[in-house]
Design an enzyme around this catalytic site. Structure first.
Site, PDB file in Angstrom:
ATOM      1  N   TRP A  10       4.741  -4.586  -4.676  1.00 57.01           N
ATOM      2  CA  TRP A  10       4.654  -5.419  -3.476  1.00 57.01           C
ATOM      3  C   TRP A  10       3.851  -6.665  -3.819  1.00 57.01           C
ATOM      4  CZ3 TRP A  10       7.454  -5.077   0.707  1.00 57.01           C
ATOM      5  CH2 TRP A  10       7.089  -5.800   1.835  1.00 57.01           C
ATOM      6  N   PHE A  45      -0.090   1.399  -1.170  1.00 58.24           N
ATOM      7  CA  PHE A  45      -0.464   2.755  -0.767  1.00 58.24           C
ATOM      8  C   PHE A  45      -0.080   3.775  -1.841  1.00 58.24           C
ATOM      9  CE2 PHE A  45      -0.417   6.670   1.747  1.00 58.24           C
ATOM     10  CZ  PHE A  45      -1.625   6.548   2.405  1.00 58.24           C
ATOM     11  N   GLU A  46       0.998   3.521  -2.543  1.00 57.41           N
ATOM     12  CA  GLU A  46       1.476   4.447  -3.583  1.00 57.41           C
ATOM     13  C   GLU A  46       0.618   4.412  -4.852  1.00 57.41           C
ATOM     14  OE1 GLU A  46       4.252   3.942  -0.508  1.00 57.41           O
ATOM     15  OE2 GLU A  46       3.588   2.330  -1.841  1.00 57.41           O
ATOM     16  N   ASN A  68      -2.011  -5.632  -3.855  1.00 53.23           N
ATOM     17  CA  ASN A  68      -2.320  -6.792  -3.019  1.00 53.23           C
ATOM     18  C   ASN A  68      -1.855  -6.519  -1.597  1.00 53.23           C
ATOM     19  OD1 ASN A  68      -0.893  -9.962  -2.408  1.00 53.23           O
ATOM     20  ND2 ASN A  68      -3.073  -9.597  -2.433  1.00 53.23           N
ATOM     21  N   HIS A  76      -1.503  -2.648  10.354  1.00 52.45           N
ATOM     22  CA  HIS A  76      -1.020  -2.106   9.081  1.00 52.45           C
ATOM     23  C   HIS A  76      -1.993  -2.442   7.938  1.00 52.45           C
ATOM     24  CE1 HIS A  76       1.939  -0.779   6.128  1.00 52.45           C
ATOM     25  NE2 HIS A  76       1.730  -1.903   5.472  1.00 52.45           N
ATOM     26  N   PHE A 101     -10.674  -0.177  -9.033  1.00 50.90           N
ATOM     27  CA  PHE A 101     -10.023  -0.707  -7.834  1.00 50.90           C
ATOM     28  C   PHE A 101      -9.763  -2.198  -8.030  1.00 50.90           C
ATOM     29  CE2 PHE A 101     -10.133  -2.433  -3.509  1.00 50.90           C
ATOM     30  CZ  PHE A 101      -9.375  -1.525  -2.802  1.00 50.90           C
ATOM     31  N   ARG A 115      -7.282 -15.838  -6.355  1.00 49.09           N
ATOM     32  CA  ARG A 115      -8.035 -14.743  -6.971  1.00 49.09           C
ATOM     33  C   ARG A 115      -7.238 -14.020  -8.057  1.00 49.09           C
ATOM     34  NH1 ARG A 115      -9.682 -10.836  -2.760  1.00 49.09           N
ATOM     35  NH2 ARG A 115     -11.320 -10.218  -4.203  1.00 49.09           N
TER      36      ARG A 115
END
Length: 142
Positions: A10, A45-46, A68, A76, A101, A115
């Site tokens: 994503w 999320f995966e 991201n 959401h 992370f 960034r």
């Protein structure tokens, strides 16, 4: 050291820049390309499941979770950010392989661009340095 990188598909214009920064940093610090394993997952999320499977099936010294999430008009963003943060934290508690992370959680796409190789540097580079330091810490404590 052997490193894993799990990359969300994503927002690929952001996550690919983060991956490139991390991979380049690992190589610059002596890792060979064959000691860097990349897996893709569909979304941020995966990353949790991807990192879990990677830590369970590969013998790695550290893993980076790259994703991201950009603020939208619904909740959401909040649910994904909190879930991924807690999920990566839980993996760090459960396993002895550090999971870094590297999920940008920005208010807009421009912030993410800045960034991930823009005027604020590349967080992928910073996370690779963190992975190297955590792998060394883990190695030294054995």
């Amino acid at each position: 050291f052997r490193f894993g990188i799990v990359v969300s598909e994503w927002n690929p214009e952001i996550t690919e820049n983060l991956f490139s920064g991390a991979e380049k940093t690992f190589v610059e610090h002596g890792a060979s390309n064959q000691n860097i394993i990349r897996w893709n997952v569909p979304g941020t999320f995966e990353l949790i499941y991807g990192c879990k499977r990677m830590v369970e099936t590969k013998n790695l010294d550290a893993i980076i979770a790259i994703g991201n999430v950009i603020q939208g008009e619904t909740k959401h963003f909040d649910f994904i950010c909190e879930g991924v943060t807690q999920g990566i934290k839980d993996l760090n508690i459960k396993y002895n392989t550090p999971i870094i992370f590297c999920v940008l959680t920005d208010n807009n796409k421009q912030q993410s661009i800045e960034r991930s190789g823009g005027k604020h540097g590349n967080k992928g580079v910073e996370c690779a340095i963190a992975a190297i330091k955590m792998a060394q810490l883990n190695w030294d404590s054995k």
